[in-house]
Design an enzyme around this catalytic site. Structure first.
Site, mmCIF file in Angstrom:
data_model
loop_
_atom_site.group_PDB
_atom_site.id
_atom_site.type_symbol
_atom_site.label_atom_id
_atom_site.label_comp_id
_atom_site.label_asym_id
_atom_site.label_seq_id
_atom_site.Cartn_x
_atom_site.Cartn_y
_atom_site.Cartn_z
ATOM 1 N N ASP A 173 0.828 -1.202 0.000
ATOM 2 C CA ASP A 173 0.000 0.000 0.000
ATOM 3 C C ASP A 173 0.864 1.255 0.000
ATOM 4 O OD1 ASP A 173 -2.703 -0.888 -0.023
ATOM 5 O OD2 ASP A 173 -2.520 -1.504 2.055
ATOM 6 N N ILE A 174 1.901 1.250 0.832
ATOM 7 C CA ILE A 174 2.777 2.413 0.932
ATOM 8 C C ILE A 174 3.480 2.666 -0.396
ATOM 9 C CG2 ILE A 174 4.851 3.307 2.049
ATOM 10 C CD1 ILE A 174 3.933 1.730 4.571
#
Length: 399
Positions: A173-174
């Site tokens: 996600d990051i």
């Protein structure tokens, strides 16, 4: 180095509308807000972004949500309600950027995809964040962070020899949030030159795949991949965690033979080990890891963590204390550099780290974390909707 209080931020005057949930898109847009953008977060009435309910670790608020949602305005709209959808489209008409990480195809079904919006809003930048991208055989697969860690090969090189381990944070996600953020910045620069917006298609798989470049090339043309080695380096030794006598753990790393000699003389205080035929080159130290580890741990067992760190610093050997979260909260370097600020929230003031990268020309925006729908009425008033209409929508559950 502190910026003037009245300094202009890079994205002042830029409006971002985001149909976002979880981490990737919220992390992207929070960073745009850090630079001054007005970020209007569209959430479900009542429950809002489902990341609000992940946990209650921060005075009753979700740790994920607190991290990724400061400095935003929250507008609650039920997009299944035709009038609420029209209000959103009116909001997008005033925006510079639209970000969304809805389920595959959801934005298009509402007429919110780039193909539907571009003709009417040629300066609009649309950024779609998904697990696998807008086409290809995996387009419609559900994609959660851990699933992408698996699909991108991250798990195959992370963990111990006997068992893979996921990242301790949402690394896929990051990665996607970071590439969406930088892609939007590039698109804004491009629009400044051409006057045209554009479409950005960011996939979690491709984002984490980029971060997997080293192990991919290490395994080039069918070669064996890097072995899982826990917190130790896979091919350099000693390079990893070692326990001290007081229960602490020290991470250290040797890069060359000069450092190995200094390590033996000044840290282990056993200079004869430098020329021991088992250990006199990295390849041999790597082959005799267990024997060398036992020698190192025997020495360190008689020292405190601080004493080990002092010896390593004296020998100019790279090292770090293995901190836990309490240690990071209290890290003296972050304190000394003034990296903490207070931000408001529905639960009161909370500490927040300033974004990385200290600028001389401006201060980052560090505003409040919003409650669900906190700004709905104000934003709808901006769009020209009267109190009566808003009240009617609220009664119908549209806001």
């Amino acid at each position: 180095m502190k910026a003037p209080a009245a300094s202009v931020r890079p994205l002042d005057g830029i409006t971002v509308v985001s149909l976002e949930h979880a981490i990737a898109a919220p992390f992207c847009t929070r960073q745009l807000a850090d630079l001054g953008a007005r970020v209007i977060k569209v959430e479900r009435p009542g429950s809002g972004d489902f990341a609000r309910a992940y946990d209650q670790r921060v005075k009753g608020l979700s740790s994920h949500f607190v991290w990724t949602n400061r400095s935003k305005e929250s507008v609650a709209l039920d997009l299944k309600h035709p009038e609420a959808l029209e209000a959103l489209k009116a909001l997008i008409a005033r925006a510079d950027v639209l970000v969304q990480n809805l389920a595959p195809g959801a934005a298009a079904r509402m007429g919110l995809d780039y193909a539907s919006l571009a003709a009417q809003h040629p300066r609009l930048i649309v950024c779609d964040i998904s697990g696998y991208g807008e086409d290809g055989p995996y387009r419609d697969k559900k994609a959660y962070d851990l699933l992408i860690q698996s699909e991108a090969g991250f798990l195959s090189v992370t963990g111990s020899a006997g068992e893979p381990a996921k990242s301790g944070n949402s690394v896929a996600d990051i990665a996607a949030g970071m590439y969406a953020y930088s892609s939007i910045l590039a698109a804004l620069l491009q629009r400044g030159r051409t006057g045209q917006g554009g479409h950005i298609d960011v996939s979690m798989l491709e984002s984490l795949g980029e971060w997997m470049g080293y192990p991919m090339y290490y395994a080039f043309d069918g070669a064996p991949p890097p072995p899982r080695a826990g917190a130790a380096h896979a091919s350099i030794y000693p390079y990893g965690p070692f326990a001290a006598g007081d229960g602490g753990t020290v991470m250290l790393g040797l890069q060359n033979e000069r450092e190995w000699k200094a390590f033996c003389e000044l840290v282990l205080q056993a200079p004869e080990l430098a020329t021991d035929p088992r250990f006199d080159a990295n390849a041999r130290r790597n082959a005799h890891r267990e024997e060398l580890q036992a020698l190192i741990l025997d020495t360190f067992s008689r020292l405190t963590t601080e004493e080990v760190l002092q010896r390593l610093d004296h020998a100019q050997i790279a090292n770090a204390r293995m901190n836990d979260m309490a240690g990071l909260w209290a890290h003296p370097q972050l304190q000394a550099r003034g990296r903490w600020r207070q931000v408001d929230s529905p639960a009161g003031e909370l500490p927040a780290l300033l974004p990385p990268g200290r600028h001389s020309g401006f201060d980052y925006r560090m505003d409040a974390i919003p409650a669900v729908g906190q700004h709905t009425d104000a934003v709808l008033h901006e769009l020209g909707y009267a109190d009566e209409a808003i009240a009617r929508w609220r009664a119908a559950g549209a806001v």
